[in-house]
Write an enzyme that holds these catalytic residues in place. Structure first.
Site, PDB file in Angstrom:
ATOM      1  N   SER A  64     -29.652  29.708  -6.681  1.00 41.22           N
ATOM      2  CA  SER A  64     -30.282  28.561  -7.347  1.00 41.22           C
ATOM      3  C   SER A  64     -30.309  27.350  -6.425  1.00 41.22           C
ATOM      4  O   SER A  64     -29.486  27.219  -5.513  1.00 41.22           O
ATOM      5  CB  SER A  64     -29.536  28.190  -8.630  1.00 41.22           C
ATOM      6  OG  SER A  64     -29.481  29.264  -9.519  1.00 41.22           O
TER       7      SER A  64
HETATM    8  N1  SAH Z   1     -25.677  32.106  -9.979  1.00 42.49           N
HETATM    9  C1  SAH Z   1     -26.446  32.653  -8.884  1.00 42.49           C
HETATM   10  C2  SAH Z   1     -27.932  32.570  -9.146  1.00 42.49           C
HETATM   11  C3  SAH Z   1     -28.458  33.913  -9.319  1.00 42.49           C
HETATM   12  S1  SAH Z   1     -30.112  34.134  -9.880  1.00 42.49           S
HETATM   13  C4  SAH Z   1     -26.090  32.024  -7.555  1.00 42.49           C
HETATM   14  O1  SAH Z   1     -25.319  31.054  -7.545  1.00 42.49           O
HETATM   15  O2  SAH Z   1     -26.529  32.529  -6.513  1.00 42.49           O
HETATM   16  C5  SAH Z   1     -29.784  35.010 -11.389  1.00 42.49           C
HETATM   17  C6  SAH Z   1     -29.036  36.305 -11.274  1.00 42.49           C
HETATM   18  O3  SAH Z   1     -28.958  36.851 -12.598  1.00 42.49           O
HETATM   19  C7  SAH Z   1     -29.717  37.382 -10.431  1.00 42.49           C
HETATM   20  O4  SAH Z   1     -28.848  37.803  -9.406  1.00 42.49           O
HETATM   21  C8  SAH Z   1     -30.006  38.514 -11.427  1.00 42.49           C
HETATM   22  O5  SAH Z   1     -29.876  39.808 -10.878  1.00 42.49           O
HETATM   23  C9  SAH Z   1     -28.959  38.237 -12.495  1.00 42.49           C
HETATM   24  N2  SAH Z   1     -29.243  38.837 -13.818  1.00 42.49           N
HETATM   25  C10 SAH Z   1     -30.418  38.905 -14.490  1.00 42.49           C
HETATM   26  N3  SAH Z   1     -30.258  39.559 -15.670  1.00 42.49           N
HETATM   27  C11 SAH Z   1     -28.944  39.914 -15.743  1.00 42.49           C
HETATM   28  C12 SAH Z   1     -28.145  40.620 -16.701  1.00 42.49           C
HETATM   29  N4  SAH Z   1     -28.667  41.148 -17.817  1.00 42.49           N
HETATM   30  N5  SAH Z   1     -26.833  40.798 -16.438  1.00 42.49           N
HETATM   31  C13 SAH Z   1     -26.266  40.315 -15.304  1.00 42.49           C
HETATM   32  N6  SAH Z   1     -26.959  39.628 -14.361  1.00 42.49           N
HETATM   33  C14 SAH Z   1     -28.285  39.432 -14.562  1.00 42.49           C
END
Ligand code: SAH
Length: 217
Positions: A64
């Site tokens: 993000s």
């Molecule tokens: N918090 C992260 C941002 C990641 S983007 C950071 O600091 O880098 C959002 C993430 O949510 C992605 O990696 C995606 O794979 C995950 N995601 C989406 N749906 C999900 C689910 N049902 N369970 C777990 N993770 C999920």
């Protein structure tokens, strides 16, 4: 991996720009000033890691934007020792920010590659206490519930009721919700088992909160 004076200088500029955009919480700004974001990205992004932008981290996912990380963290208002459940580990950067603030962090990722990478890497750079799970975030972690706080870092189409169930009474969930490409940031406070107090904030664009773990290749 190296954290140089140059990187520290770039981080200071990043913190200034986030604070110019209205983030005033000193603890959150200090977390961003201390955590080397370039460690969470591929070498190719090292020079631009401190721009206030989202970047690809593989598996079609992104780290993000720092402003967004700060924004969600401020809304969550993390206190030391609180049990915090994060959905969407991704690069692990947000989990590191929560851990830096003293939270006991539980984080779930549905992409196995990202889960593996973050769970190996974070302890190596000093974040030993974070607990990582390769699961479907919609189901939360019933065996560790209830949580003081839940932070969803993927765009949800609706409020995941199971995650609400796993919140303590008085607990807080921060989650971007929207039917289309854009989501509105919401903060819910669980007043009792049947009542959520709702507040809405600005609009953001997150990668989608998908159902289920990713199928193995
Ligand atoms: N918090 C992260 C941002 C990641 S983007 C950071 O600091 O880098 C959002 C993430 O949510 C992605 O990696 C995606 O794979 C995950 N995601 C989406 N749906 C999900 C689910 N049902 N369970 C777990 N993770 C999920």
């Amino acid at each position: 991996m190296k954290d140089s004076y140059r990187h520290k200088g770039l981080r200071k500029k990043l913190v200034e720009s986030i604070s110019d955009r209205g983030i005033t919480d000193e603890r959150v700004l200090s977390a961003i000033a201390h955590i080397p974001r370039h460690f969470f990205l591929d070498k190719a992004f090292e020079e631009i890691a401190y721009e206030d932008r989202a970047f690809p981290i593989g598996n079609e996912q992104t780290i993000s934007q720092p402003y967004t990380v700060a924004y969600q963290t401020v809304l969550l208002d993390v206190q030391k020792r609180e049990k915090v459940l994060e959905i969407g580990t991704g690069s692990g950067y947000q989990a590191a920010v929560l851990s830096y603030l003293g939270a006991r962090v539980y984080t779930i990722e549905r992409q196995e590659d990202l889960y593996k990478k973050a769970s190996h890497f974070l302890p190596q750079i000093g974040f030993e206490g974070i607990r990582f799970y390769y699961r479907d975030g919609y189901k939360g972690l019933p065996e560790f519930a209830p949580f003081d706080k839940v932070l969803v870092t993927a765009g949800a189409k609706e409020i995941p009721q199971e995650l609400v169930r796993q919140l303590k009474i008085g607990g807080v969930m921060v989650i971007p919700v929207g039917k289309g490409d854009v989501q509105t940031m919401y903060r819910f406070v669980k007043q009792d088992d049947n009542t959520l107090i709702e507040e809405s904030f600005d609009d953001f664009r997150f990668v989608p909160f998908l159902n289920g773990k990713n199928p193995r290749q």
